[in-house]
Motif scaffolding. Sequence first.
Motif, PDB file in Angstrom:
ATOM      1  N   ILE A 177     -56.714  73.739 -26.994  1.00  0.00           N
ATOM      2  CA  ILE A 177     -56.305  73.511 -25.601  1.00  0.00           C
ATOM      3  C   ILE A 177     -54.785  73.362 -25.554  1.00  0.00           C
ATOM      4  CG2 ILE A 177     -56.381  71.912 -23.648  1.00  0.00           C
ATOM      5  CD1 ILE A 177     -59.026  73.373 -24.013  1.00  0.00           C
ATOM      6  N   LYS A 178     -54.135  74.101 -24.667  1.00  0.00           N
ATOM      7  CA  LYS A 178     -52.680  73.939 -24.449  1.00  0.00           C
ATOM      8  C   LYS A 178     -52.500  73.466 -23.016  1.00  0.00           C
ATOM      9  CE  LYS A 178     -49.070  77.379 -23.579  1.00  0.00           C
ATOM     10  NZ  LYS A 178     -48.375  78.557 -24.177  1.00  0.00           N
ATOM     11  N   LEU A 179     -51.825  72.343 -22.856  1.00  0.00           N
ATOM     12  CA  LEU A 179     -51.590  71.804 -21.517  1.00  0.00           C
ATOM     13  C   LEU A 179     -50.154  72.080 -21.092  1.00  0.00           C
ATOM     14  CD1 LEU A 179     -53.185  68.225 -21.878  1.00  0.00           C
ATOM     15  CD2 LEU A 179     -54.308  70.336 -21.080  1.00  0.00           C
ATOM     16  N   LYS A 180     -49.977  72.639 -19.916  1.00  0.00           N
ATOM     17  CA  LYS A 180     -48.644  72.764 -19.345  1.00  0.00           C
ATOM     18  C   LYS A 180     -48.192  71.364 -18.933  1.00  0.00           C
ATOM     19  CE  LYS A 180     -47.954  77.209 -19.461  1.00  0.00           C
ATOM     20  NZ  LYS A 180     -46.850  77.822 -20.201  1.00  0.00           N
ATOM     21  N   ILE A 181     -46.976  71.013 -19.286  1.00  0.00           N
ATOM     22  CA  ILE A 181     -46.438  69.716 -18.852  1.00  0.00           C
ATOM     23  C   ILE A 181     -45.118  69.934 -18.112  1.00  0.00           C
ATOM     24  CG2 ILE A 181     -47.551  68.399 -20.695  1.00  0.00           C
ATOM     25  CD1 ILE A 181     -44.807  68.303 -22.133  1.00  0.00           C
ATOM     26  N   VAL A 205     -48.963  71.049 -26.149  1.00  0.00           N
ATOM     27  CA  VAL A 205     -48.398  71.082 -24.800  1.00  0.00           C
ATOM     28  C   VAL A 205     -47.284  72.113 -24.728  1.00  0.00           C
ATOM     29  CG1 VAL A 205     -48.981  68.670 -24.286  1.00  0.00           C
ATOM     30  CG2 VAL A 205     -46.731  69.245 -25.301  1.00  0.00           C
ATOM     31  N   ASP A 206     -46.991  72.579 -23.504  1.00  0.00           N
ATOM     32  CA  ASP A 206     -45.937  73.567 -23.284  1.00  0.00           C
ATOM     33  C   ASP A 206     -45.127  73.140 -22.067  1.00  0.00           C
ATOM     34  OD1 ASP A 206     -45.839  77.217 -22.768  1.00  0.00           O
ATOM     35  OD2 ASP A 206     -44.267  75.708 -22.998  1.00  0.00           O
ATOM     36  N   ALA A 207     -43.847  72.883 -22.285  1.00  0.00           N
ATOM     37  CA  ALA A 207     -42.991  72.367 -21.214  1.00  0.00           C
ATOM     38  C   ALA A 207     -42.235  73.466 -20.486  1.00  0.00           C
ATOM     39  CB  ALA A 207     -41.998  71.369 -21.800  1.00  0.00           C
ATOM     40  N   ASN A 208     -42.222  74.668 -21.031  1.00  0.00           N
ATOM     41  CA  ASN A 208     -41.426  75.762 -20.435  1.00  0.00           C
ATOM     42  C   ASN A 208     -40.023  75.285 -20.054  1.00  0.00           C
ATOM     43  OD1 ASN A 208     -44.455  76.857 -19.421  1.00  0.00           O
ATOM     44  ND2 ASN A 208     -43.063  78.409 -20.202  1.00  0.00           N
ATOM     45  N   ALA A 209     -39.404  74.605 -21.036  1.00  0.00           N
ATOM     46  CA  ALA A 209     -37.966  74.286 -20.929  1.00  0.00           C
ATOM     47  C   ALA A 209     -37.650  73.290 -19.819  1.00  0.00           C
ATOM     48  CB  ALA A 209     -37.153  75.565 -20.707  1.00  0.00           C
ATOM     49  N   ILE A 230     -45.250  70.676 -29.647  1.00  0.00           N
ATOM     50  CA  ILE A 230     -44.732  70.684 -28.278  1.00  0.00           C
ATOM     51  C   ILE A 230     -43.903  71.959 -28.143  1.00  0.00           C
ATOM     52  CG2 ILE A 230     -42.800  69.193 -28.999  1.00  0.00           C
ATOM     53  CD1 ILE A 230     -42.692  68.198 -26.072  1.00  0.00           C
ATOM     54  N   GLU A 231     -44.262  72.782 -27.164  1.00  0.00           N
ATOM     55  CA  GLU A 231     -43.677  74.112 -27.016  1.00  0.00           C
ATOM     56  C   GLU A 231     -42.504  74.073 -26.041  1.00  0.00           C
ATOM     57  OE1 GLU A 231     -46.741  76.891 -25.977  1.00  0.00           O
ATOM     58  OE2 GLU A 231     -45.328  78.521 -25.597  1.00  0.00           O
ATOM     59  N   GLN A 232     -41.360  74.603 -26.508  1.00  0.00           N
ATOM     60  CA  GLN A 232     -40.165  74.788 -25.669  1.00  0.00           C
ATOM     61  C   GLN A 232     -39.883  73.613 -24.742  1.00  0.00           C
ATOM     62  OE1 GLN A 232     -38.458  77.917 -26.272  1.00  0.00           O
ATOM     63  NE2 GLN A 232     -36.735  76.864 -25.262  1.00  0.00           N
ATOM     64  N   LEU A 255     -40.942  76.892 -30.618  1.00  0.00           N
ATOM     65  CA  LEU A 255     -40.116  77.572 -29.626  1.00  0.00           C
ATOM     66  C   LEU A 255     -40.798  78.838 -29.133  1.00  0.00           C
ATOM     67  CD1 LEU A 255     -36.478  77.057 -30.991  1.00  0.00           C
ATOM     68  CD2 LEU A 255     -37.721  75.794 -29.210  1.00  0.00           C
ATOM     69  N   ASP A 256     -40.567  79.145 -27.876  1.00  0.00           N
ATOM     70  CA  ASP A 256     -41.136  80.310 -27.187  1.00  0.00           C
ATOM     71  C   ASP A 256     -39.953  81.057 -26.566  1.00  0.00           C
ATOM     72  OD1 ASP A 256     -43.522  80.614 -24.372  1.00  0.00           O
ATOM     73  OD2 ASP A 256     -42.190  82.061 -25.301  1.00  0.00           O
ATOM     74  N   GLU A 257     -39.515  80.656 -25.391  1.00  0.00           N
ATOM     75  CA  GLU A 257     -38.449  81.356 -24.664  1.00  0.00           C
ATOM     76  C   GLU A 257     -37.194  81.590 -25.508  1.00  0.00           C
ATOM     77  OE1 GLU A 257     -40.405  78.983 -23.460  1.00  0.00           O
ATOM     78  OE2 GLU A 257     -40.702  79.139 -21.285  1.00  0.00           O
ATOM     79  N   SER A 258     -36.883  80.694 -26.427  1.00  0.00           N
ATOM     80  CA  SER A 258     -35.650  80.807 -27.228  1.00  0.00           C
ATOM     81  C   SER A 258     -35.712  81.943 -28.247  1.00  0.00           C
ATOM     82  CB  SER A 258     -35.384  79.504 -28.005  1.00  0.00           C
ATOM     83  OG  SER A 258     -35.180  78.423 -27.133  1.00  0.00           O
ATOM     84  N   ILE A 277     -43.445  78.756 -34.451  1.00  0.00           N
ATOM     85  CA  ILE A 277     -42.933  79.785 -33.533  1.00  0.00           C
ATOM     86  C   ILE A 277     -44.096  80.438 -32.785  1.00  0.00           C
ATOM     87  CG2 ILE A 277     -41.735  82.005 -33.357  1.00  0.00           C
ATOM     88  CD1 ILE A 277     -39.627  80.324 -34.425  1.00  0.00           C
ATOM     89  N   ASN A 278     -43.934  80.545 -31.473  1.00  0.00           N
ATOM     90  CA  ASN A 278     -44.861  81.283 -30.603  1.00  0.00           C
ATOM     91  C   ASN A 278     -44.324  82.720 -30.548  1.00  0.00           C
ATOM     92  OD1 ASN A 278     -45.541  82.698 -28.231  1.00  0.00           O
ATOM     93  ND2 ASN A 278     -45.858  80.834 -27.040  1.00  0.00           N
ATOM     94  N   ILE A 279     -45.079  83.672 -31.068  1.00  0.00           N
ATOM     95  CA  ILE A 279     -44.606  85.062 -31.072  1.00  0.00           C
ATOM     96  C   ILE A 279     -45.191  85.795 -29.872  1.00  0.00           C
ATOM     97  CG2 ILE A 279     -44.633  87.276 -32.280  1.00  0.00           C
ATOM     98  CD1 ILE A 279     -44.586  85.792 -34.911  1.00  0.00           C
ATOM     99  N   LYS A 280     -44.323  86.401 -29.071  1.00  0.00           N
ATOM    100  CA  LYS A 280     -44.733  87.255 -27.960  1.00  0.00           C
ATOM    101  C   LYS A 280     -43.984  88.573 -28.125  1.00  0.00           C
ATOM    102  CE  LYS A 280     -45.348  83.525 -24.572  1.00  0.00           C
ATOM    103  NZ  LYS A 280     -44.809  82.925 -23.321  1.00  0.00           N
ATOM    104  N   ALA A 281     -44.746  89.644 -28.332  1.00  0.00           N
ATOM    105  CA  ALA A 281     -44.110  90.928 -28.604  1.00  0.00           C
ATOM    106  C   ALA A 281     -43.168  91.332 -27.466  1.00  0.00           C
ATOM    107  CB  ALA A 281     -45.176  91.994 -28.806  1.00  0.00           C
TER     108      ALA A 281
HETATM  109 MG   LIG Z   1     -44.670  78.942 -23.650  1.00  0.00          MG
END
Ligand SMILES: [Mg+2]
Length: 385
Positions: A177-181, A205-209, A230-232, A255-258, A277-281
């Motif tokens: 489970i990933k919760l947006k925070i 969790v994922d804070a999206n910066a 804890i993501e970004q 890290l994601d966006e970075s 690291i969260n990898i997004k192609a």
């Molecule tokens: Mg993210």
Amino acid sequence: MKITGVELRTVRMPLVSPFTTSFGTETDRLAVLVRVVGKAGRPHSQPVEVQGWGECVAMERPLYSLEYAAGALEVMRRFLVPVLFGQGPTGLGPDGEITAERVAALLEHVVGHRMAKAAVEMAVLDAQLRGTGQSLGGYLGAERHRVPAGVSVGVQPSIRELIDVVGDYLAQGYLRIKLKIRPGWDVDPVEAVRERFGDRVALQVDANAAYTLADARILRRLDAFDLLLIEQPLAEDDIRQHAELARLISTPICLDESIVSARAAADAIALGAAQVINIKAGRVGGYLEARRVHDLCRAGGIAVWCGGMLETGLGRAANAALAALPGFTLPGDVSASDRFYARDITTPFVLADGHITVPTGPGLGVAPIQDVLDAVTVDSTWLQP
Ligand SMILES: [Mg+2]
Ligand SMILES: CSCC[C@@H](NC(=O)CCC(=O)O)C(=O)O
């Protein structure tokens, strides 16, 4: 392969429920798809017509990152696709031949626009692999036939509704489970999920910066809940600040966006700004660069997982193949199609025993279902040399 034409098709797909993050609420997904048509030579036989699909992950608004769908469409139409026809500063091979492995270099003169470039490369790669009969997973080095599925849970109107949503996903079999925070919705929702579902649920969790170093005290309170990561937490370009935060909290920072390239991944790891690291192609410029990030992290003992950008079945198929590489040791955001869409434009990906099956057909292994695709199409442009 010689490319004879490219379609840029924009689709708008309603989400099954609003998806709220620290930067806003999505109720539908606008996405630009790329369809490349070409002729693939074969030894001792006539060239065959091939076509391949790419999906641009840029959101409708530039809120996750600086790219956005309409901008990506314009960059592809004016600056990227013409290069596939031999109209770039670097020549193509003899009689206009092009390979997927050359696309990034051919597009390098265009600064940035990684999500647009990734979609173009993905379509060429899909066409190339459909021509040779190799699956994307096989080409990338996938070692598994199915990948563990995590799910991203948006900010909810109340804690009670959050508990219901999380309970439903766990009942469906999701393994993480990933919760947006965001500020004001962080410790309480995490604490409530831990209290209701216990310590055994894989939770992150994922804070999206959404935070700054000044929030370190609040973020340190999350250490009490045994989160995977804890993501970004901080801004995309806050690399030093993430390294500073890593010294103040015990939860691993992901890290994601970075992470916009393999080089950015190497820098973040070297500076202690990322432990995962969260990898997004799409974010790093394509599946070939995504594999480079994977290889670099694996060599450095850094766990990676496959992130999601609310992809249709096209991007979802590619992400499943990527997530099957050996270094993807954490469940990714490769959820079932129905996590976001009542009707996917491809045969839907379904959750089976908490896993998503990696397609084995040539290329992506999936293709759009024409009448479903047409029903969500809002624009289509055909480009040819
Ligand atoms: Mg993210
Ligand atoms: C609209 S938010 C898109 C970016 C977000 N993606 C997710 O939360 C996962 C979405 C998915 O499962 O596709 C992230 O920052 O990781």
